[in-house]
Design an enzyme around this catalytic site. Structure first.
Site, PDB file in Angstrom:
ATOM      1  N   ASP A  12       0.787  -1.241   0.088  1.00  0.00           N
ATOM      2  CA  ASP A  12       0.080   0.010   0.080  1.00  0.00           C
ATOM      3  C   ASP A  12       0.836   1.292   0.125  1.00  0.00           C
ATOM      4  OD1 ASP A  12      -2.475  -1.633   0.036  1.00  0.00           O
ATOM      5  OD2 ASP A  12      -2.213  -1.942   2.324  1.00  0.00           O
ATOM      6  N   LYS A  62     -11.737  -5.293  -3.539  1.00  0.00           N
ATOM      7  CA  LYS A  62     -13.100  -5.242  -2.740  1.00  0.00           C
ATOM      8  C   LYS A  62     -14.144  -5.208  -3.464  1.00  0.00           C
ATOM      9  CE  LYS A  62     -10.775  -5.166   1.602  1.00  0.00           C
ATOM     10  NZ  LYS A  62      -9.692  -4.406   1.335  1.00  0.00           N
ATOM     11  N   ASN A  68     -22.924  -7.138 -13.369  1.00  0.00           N
ATOM     12  CA  ASN A  68     -22.342  -6.785 -14.644  1.00  0.00           C
ATOM     13  C   ASN A  68     -21.101  -5.897 -14.298  1.00  0.00           C
ATOM     14  OD1 ASN A  68     -22.172  -6.598 -17.682  1.00  0.00           O
ATOM     15  ND2 ASN A  68     -22.369  -4.365 -17.233  1.00  0.00           N
ATOM     16  N   GLY A 172      -2.589  -5.489  15.059  1.00  0.00           N
ATOM     17  CA  GLY A 172      -2.442  -6.248  16.157  1.00  0.00           C
ATOM     18  C   GLY A 172      -2.579  -7.762  15.998  1.00  0.00           C
TER      19      GLY A 172
HETATM   20  O1  3DU Z   1      -2.617  -3.230   8.275  1.00  0.00           O
HETATM   21  P1  3DU Z   1      -1.732  -3.565   7.229  1.00  0.00           P
HETATM   22  O2  3DU Z   1      -0.675  -2.441   7.100  1.00  0.00           O
HETATM   23  O3  3DU Z   1      -1.058  -4.833   7.088  1.00  0.00           O
HETATM   24  O4  3DU Z   1      -2.585  -3.972   5.750  1.00  0.00           O
HETATM   25  C1  3DU Z   1      -3.260  -4.696   5.544  1.00  0.00           C
HETATM   26  C2  3DU Z   1      -4.107  -4.734   4.237  1.00  0.00           C
HETATM   27  O5  3DU Z   1      -5.058  -5.769   4.067  1.00  0.00           O
HETATM   28  C3  3DU Z   1      -4.694  -3.577   3.745  1.00  0.00           C
HETATM   29  O6  3DU Z   1      -4.263  -3.461   2.142  1.00  0.00           O
HETATM   30  C4  3DU Z   1      -6.144  -3.520   3.918  1.00  0.00           C
HETATM   31  O7  3DU Z   1      -6.875  -2.802   3.093  1.00  0.00           O
HETATM   32  C5  3DU Z   1      -6.445  -5.045   3.534  1.00  0.00           C
HETATM   33  N1  3DU Z   1      -7.363  -5.447   4.258  1.00  0.00           N
HETATM   34  C6  3DU Z   1      -7.440  -5.498   5.551  1.00  0.00           C
HETATM   35  O8  3DU Z   1      -6.724  -5.019   6.465  1.00  0.00           O
HETATM   36  C7  3DU Z   1      -8.473  -6.248   6.106  1.00  0.00           C
HETATM   37  C8  3DU Z   1      -9.492  -6.927   5.777  1.00  0.00           C
HETATM   38  O9  3DU Z   1     -10.432  -7.379   6.093  1.00  0.00           O
HETATM   39  C9  3DU Z   1      -9.451  -6.978   4.234  1.00  0.00           C
HETATM   40  C10 3DU Z   1      -8.333  -6.428   3.598  1.00  0.00           C
END
Ligand code: 3DU
Length: 215
Positions: A12, A62, A68, A172
């Site tokens: 990201d 997501k 469609n 976490g």
């Molecule tokens: O919290 P992090 O920086 O490790 O990123 C988690 C990634 O996974 C981020 O791209 C977020 O949009 C995605 N994600 C979730 O964190 C939780 C979900 O339920 C689905 C996707």
């Protein structure tokens, strides 16, 4: 997608140079790189094609629209080199089925998200979504690393489908606990891409999971 290190990097970041540097550092360690709207909007969708030359790319769009529109999004993602897509389950069976039918690779369905707010509207329908993911022939589901007991419960429902769990590190959750609860992959973003040495941090997390799997 390959299942070797059990690690998916959530890339990201919004600058191409930084994205490619980090992707290079985790090359050969992460099983896949997940891209989400920040990098697509910051760098452009061509990043999917660029990254996919070296690693499998999971497009976390997501997707949550009518059938469609879902189909059109999925077709574009695979055309650009994606190996998989992440779609929302709550829009219903026809919307998710449109993604499965259009996919030229894997489809992961979000069951329950990892953040605290998901407990109100999302968690109560997560098990039904998981059953639907099995019914429509999805590759797997997304479940919360922040709630390993939910991963365990969702594993009972989806049987042999793949489970990928975001929420490790910054949110976490623990990689080892997720694997112990039945996850196939953990998805890690900030804990890796904000680390001083992303490759070393990715290797450390992969090792933590290997240890869990061989214990
Ligand atoms: O919290 P992090 O920086 O490790 O990123 C988690 C990634 O996974 C981020 O791209 C977020 O949009 C995605 N994600 C979730 O964190 C939780 C979900 O339920 C689905 C996707």
């Amino acid at each position: 997608m390959k299942l070797d290190s059990h690690l998916i990097l959530a890339l990201d970041v919004v600058e191409e140079k930084r994205a490619l540097r980090i992707a290079g550092e985790v090359k050969g360690i992460a099983d896949a790189i997940k891209v989400n709207w920040p990098i697509i909007l910051g760098v452009g969708p061509a990043i999917i094609t660029k990254l996919s030359k070296d690693v499998e790319v999971l497009c976390d769009f997501k997707i949550a629209d009518i059938p469609n529109t879902n189909r059109l999004i999925v077709e574009e993602a695979f055309k650009r080199g994606a190996s998989g897509v992440i779609v929302h389950g709550f829009p219903g069976e026809d919307s998710v089925r449109a993604c499965v039918d259009a996919a030229k690779g894997e489809v992961f369905v979000v069951t329950e998200m990892s953040h605290p707010g998901a407990e109100r509207f999302n968690a109560p329908i997560a098990e039904e979504i998981a059953r639907m993911a099995v019914k429509v022939g999805a590759t797997g589901i997304i479940a919360p690393a922040t709630r390993p007991e939910r991963v365990r419960r969702l594993r009972e429902i989806v049987g042999g489908l793949r489970i990928a769990t975001p929420g490790v590190g910054a949110q976490g959750g623990s990689a080892a606990e997720s694997i112990k609860a039945g996850a196939d992959y953990v998805i890690v973003g900030r804990a890796i891409y904000e680390a001083k040495e992303p490759g070393k941090e990715a290797e450390r997390i992969a090792k933590e999971m290997r240890k869990e799997l061989t214990s």
